[in-house]
Design a protein around this motif. Sequence first.
Motif, mmCIF file in Angstrom:
data_model
loop_
_atom_site.group_PDB
_atom_site.id
_atom_site.type_symbol
_atom_site.label_atom_id
_atom_site.label_comp_id
_atom_site.label_asym_id
_atom_site.label_seq_id
_atom_site.Cartn_x
_atom_site.Cartn_y
_atom_site.Cartn_z
ATOM 1 N N VAL A 184 -61.414 -76.986 27.507
ATOM 2 C CA VAL A 184 -61.435 -75.530 27.366
ATOM 3 C C VAL A 184 -62.740 -74.923 27.882
ATOM 4 C CG1 VAL A 184 -61.291 -73.611 25.728
ATOM 5 C CG2 VAL A 184 -59.855 -75.640 25.400
ATOM 6 N N LEU A 185 -63.878 -75.541 27.512
ATOM 7 C CA LEU A 185 -65.173 -74.937 27.829
ATOM 8 C C LEU A 185 -66.006 -75.737 28.835
ATOM 9 C CD1 LEU A 185 -66.313 -73.757 24.268
ATOM 10 C CD2 LEU A 185 -65.056 -72.479 26.022
ATOM 11 N N GLY A 186 -65.567 -76.938 29.155
ATOM 12 C CA GLY A 186 -66.293 -77.731 30.141
ATOM 13 C C GLY A 186 -67.450 -78.533 29.579
ATOM 14 N N TYR A 187 -67.754 -78.365 28.289
ATOM 15 C CA TYR A 187 -68.836 -79.124 27.654
ATOM 16 C C TYR A 187 -68.289 -80.415 27.063
ATOM 17 C CZ TYR A 187 -71.787 -74.886 27.578
ATOM 18 O OH TYR A 187 -72.532 -73.790 27.909
ATOM 19 N N LYS A 188 -69.063 -81.488 27.152
ATOM 20 C CA LYS A 188 -68.757 -82.686 26.381
ATOM 21 C C LYS A 188 -69.226 -82.430 24.943
ATOM 22 C CE LYS A 188 -69.233 -85.944 30.223
ATOM 23 N NZ LYS A 188 -67.790 -86.277 30.253
ATOM 24 N N PRO A 189 -68.573 -83.029 23.941
ATOM 25 C CA PRO A 189 -68.984 -82.799 22.549
ATOM 26 C C PRO A 189 -70.469 -83.037 22.307
ATOM 27 C CG PRO A 189 -66.884 -83.931 22.578
ATOM 28 C CD PRO A 189 -67.357 -83.869 24.006
ATOM 29 N N GLU A 190 -71.040 -84.077 22.944
ATOM 30 C CA GLU A 190 -72.449 -84.389 22.711
ATOM 31 C C GLU A 190 -73.403 -83.343 23.296
ATOM 32 O OE1 GLU A 190 -70.967 -87.252 26.023
ATOM 33 O OE2 GLU A 190 -70.210 -86.368 24.163
ATOM 34 N N GLU A 191 -72.878 -82.461 24.150
ATOM 35 C CA GLU A 191 -73.717 -81.388 24.690
ATOM 36 C C GLU A 191 -73.792 -80.200 23.720
ATOM 37 O OE1 GLU A 191 -73.419 -81.122 29.346
ATOM 38 O OE2 GLU A 191 -71.384 -81.356 28.543
ATOM 39 N N ILE A 192 -72.946 -80.223 22.691
ATOM 40 C CA ILE A 192 -72.893 -79.117 21.735
ATOM 41 C C ILE A 192 -73.336 -79.542 20.342
ATOM 42 C CG2 ILE A 192 -71.333 -77.500 20.562
ATOM 43 C CD1 ILE A 192 -69.721 -77.336 23.107
ATOM 44 N N VAL A 193 -72.836 -80.688 19.873
ATOM 45 C CA VAL A 193 -73.111 -81.126 18.505
ATOM 46 C C VAL A 193 -74.616 -81.344 18.304
ATOM 47 C CG1 VAL A 193 -72.752 -82.964 16.811
ATOM 48 C CG2 VAL A 193 -70.846 -82.176 18.225
ATOM 49 N N GLY A 194 -75.151 -80.645 17.295
ATOM 50 C CA GLY A 194 -76.562 -80.767 16.970
ATOM 51 C C GLY A 194 -77.485 -80.055 17.935
ATOM 52 N N LYS A 195 -76.906 -79.366 18.939
ATOM 53 C CA LYS A 195 -77.735 -78.723 19.964
ATOM 54 C C LYS A 195 -77.464 -77.226 20.100
ATOM 55 C CE LYS A 195 -77.998 -83.003 22.624
ATOM 56 N NZ LYS A 195 -77.590 -83.720 23.855
ATOM 57 N N LYS A 196 -76.267 -76.789 19.763
ATOM 58 C CA LYS A 196 -75.931 -75.382 19.932
ATOM 59 C C LYS A 196 -75.412 -74.788 18.625
ATOM 60 C CE LYS A 196 -74.866 -75.244 24.891
ATOM 61 N NZ LYS A 196 -75.874 -74.234 25.240
ATOM 62 N N HIS A 197 -75.881 -73.558 18.337
ATOM 63 C CA HIS A 197 -75.291 -72.786 17.252
ATOM 64 C C HIS A 197 -74.011 -72.144 17.787
ATOM 65 C CE1 HIS A 197 -79.517 -73.166 16.071
ATOM 66 N NE2 HIS A 197 -79.097 -73.044 14.817
ATOM 67 N N ILE A 198 -73.077 -71.910 16.905
ATOM 68 C CA ILE A 198 -71.789 -71.389 17.339
ATOM 69 C C ILE A 198 -71.946 -70.082 18.119
ATOM 70 C CG2 ILE A 198 -69.587 -70.452 16.529
ATOM 71 C CD1 ILE A 198 -69.769 -73.507 16.409
ATOM 72 N N TYR A 199 -72.836 -69.208 17.650
ATOM 73 C CA TYR A 199 -72.990 -67.916 18.333
ATOM 74 C C TYR A 199 -73.604 -68.069 19.722
ATOM 75 C CZ TYR A 199 -77.631 -68.427 16.168
ATOM 76 O OH TYR A 199 -78.849 -68.897 15.752
#
Length: 240
Positions: free
Chosen positions: A154-169
């Motif tokens: 959907v967004l092109g990110y791998k989970p490890e690029e988001i988890v622990g690194k990005k806030h939802i907003y």
Amino acid sequence: HDALMTLDAGSGHFIAGNPSTLEMFGVKDESEFRRYTPLDLSPEYQPDGKVSTEKAHEIISRVLSEGSHLFEWTHKRLNGEIFFATVLLNRVTMSGETIVQATVRDITERKKAEHALRESEQRYNQLATLNRTITWEMDASALCTYISDVVENVLGYKPEEIVGKKHIYELGPDNEWEKRKKRAFDVYERKEPFINYENRVTTKEGNIVWLSSNGIPILDKDGMLLGYRGMDTDITERKR
């Protein structure tokens, strides 16, 4: 009830077994049980494809050299019924003779439950992928602590690029971060679920997609907010 038995390390034959052993393997009495070896009560092949004979010799050698070994094994009862078990083997010396003590636990029902759970998860993941639905969790600071693999579709990110690194907003357009952050913490303060909340999110490539978000609060035993968990469904085509 665990089956407890002893084996002759040399011949490989059983020496003795408790009543649970006889019941587990469907043997009528201990004298009959002593006529068998573990291989007599095992199918030819184990689930990993190995021949039982070869694998059993490897395990016994390991127990004799290391002293103990815990593993899973597929057994069969005298009536031919297959069952799954955990086996703990221990090397013991008695009167100068080396024997092997075995504790066998029937885990067939657990295996069936695990298999049913895997099938259920596979069906859910297939539907989630088809519906382009991302599942997620975030902590009380709105930092993502889990996100499903569908996010890459959907967004092109791998989970490890988001988890622990990005806030939802931070997944929204840059100029909307503060507005999205305020809205998120307003919901956090009320500890309310949110349903079908539509928001714009930026993909890794910089494109805008529309997501319909649903979430519920995660509370500890004292009612303190630990975070939220929920799911986002891609509704970009519908919005268009």
